[in-house]
Scaffold this motif. Structure first.
Motif, mmCIF file in Angstrom:
data_model
loop_
_atom_site.group_PDB
_atom_site.id
_atom_site.type_symbol
_atom_site.label_atom_id
_atom_site.label_comp_id
_atom_site.label_asym_id
_atom_site.label_seq_id
_atom_site.Cartn_x
_atom_site.Cartn_y
_atom_site.Cartn_z
ATOM 1 N N GLU A 41 21.106 9.961 -20.401
ATOM 2 C CA GLU A 41 21.337 10.801 -19.189
ATOM 3 C C GLU A 41 21.936 9.653 -18.119
ATOM 4 O O GLU A 41 23.345 10.090 -17.683
ATOM 5 N N LEU A 42 21.625 8.410 -18.216
ATOM 6 C CA LEU A 42 22.221 7.348 -17.338
ATOM 7 C C LEU A 42 23.589 7.071 -17.861
ATOM 8 O O LEU A 42 24.567 7.013 -17.005
ATOM 9 N N VAL A 43 23.839 7.065 -19.214
ATOM 10 C CA VAL A 43 24.938 6.415 -19.768
ATOM 11 C C VAL A 43 26.126 7.436 -19.416
ATOM 12 O O VAL A 43 27.299 7.434 -19.045
ATOM 13 N N ALA A 44 25.807 8.777 -19.729
ATOM 14 C CA ALA A 44 26.452 10.079 -19.329
ATOM 15 C C ALA A 44 26.899 9.856 -17.891
ATOM 16 O O ALA A 44 28.213 10.358 -17.748
ATOM 17 N N ARG A 45 26.173 9.666 -17.133
ATOM 18 C CA ARG A 45 26.458 9.948 -15.472
ATOM 19 C C ARG A 45 27.245 8.710 -15.151
ATOM 20 O O ARG A 45 28.316 8.855 -14.325
#
Length: 246
Positions: A84-88
């Protein structure tokens, strides 16, 4: 007593834009102490506090070719959190980066100005650091660097080998500072990231600078001119600043 590691200073072409990126990335707030400076720190944070190492983004005319010896590793709590953090971060303007890492469980990225950082897979050692797991410095001799920085600051040295050393605040809070053995080569221009240190209340800046020089630090000129802080370089040539308490 040593000095407090209070912030990572980031040179930028646009402090406001890059500061907003890092604030969103870390879930922190932004303020500005002066034109050309964006301060990124936890919301409601009372600076300085070892529970967090803040980020100061400063607009500085900078050469295109720089050494990237210092980078941030971001902590995650689960595989889903990492994804999720990488995508954000990609939505915020970060891009995948290849530094020759090969097949590793962490994700290497670059911020909108090209500064490389890592989003780590969950690791127990970083479970209580906050969003910044560790500040990583590439070096030739982790043992020597750990000795210098351990004496420079009030931080405890952990896990020292020929290839890696880890330090953390003696209070057991906040991110780690780590030294990773690499072959950095000759340094011809300044680092885009550097450490800012602050004397404790009642301690004298000049006395601390003299102590650091006795440990092996040397004066450094990065074009700072007449400023209230003192720019030094550690034994491997990495610049850092000793701030005043004014």
């Amino acid at each position: 007593m040593g000095l407090q590691f209070v912030q990572v200073n980031v040179k930028a072409r646009d402090d406001s834009a890059l500061g907003r990126f890092w604030a969103e990335a870390l879930g922190w707030g932004v303020s500005s102490e002066a034109p050309g400076v964006t301060n990124v720190e936890p919301v409601g944070f009372a600076w300085p506090d070892p529970a967090a190492v803040c980020v100061d983004v400063v607009t500085v005319p900078d050469p295109e070719t720089v050494r990237y010896r210092v980078h941030l590793d971001l902590a995650t709590t689960s595989a889903a959190h990492q994804a999720e953090l990488v995508a954000r971060l990609k939505e915020l303007g970060a891009t995948p980066a290849d530094v020759g890492q090969g097949d590793v469980p962490w994700t290497v990225m670059a911020d909108p100005e090209g500064n490389v950082f890592c989003v780590l897979e969950p690791r127990e050692v970083y479970r209580d650091t906050g969003p910044i797991a560790t500040v990583v410095v590439d070096c030739a001799d982790p043992r020597a660097m750990a000795t210098f920085w351990g004496e420079a600051m009030d931080w405890t040295v952990h896990d020292v080998t020929d290839d890696h050393a880890r330090l953390r605040s003696a209070k057991g809070v906040g991110p780690y500072l780590e030294f990773l053995r690499t072959t950095p080569g000759a340094k011809t221009v300044w680092n885009r990231f550097h450490l800012d240190l602050l004397p404790y209340p009642g301690d004298d800046q000049a006395t601390e600078v003299a102590r650091l020089r006795a440990l092996g630090a040397t004066p450094a000129d990065v074009g700072q001119g007449d400023v209230p802080w003192v720019v030094l370089a550690d034994p491997e040539g990495n610049e850092f600043c000793v701030l005043g308490r004014g």
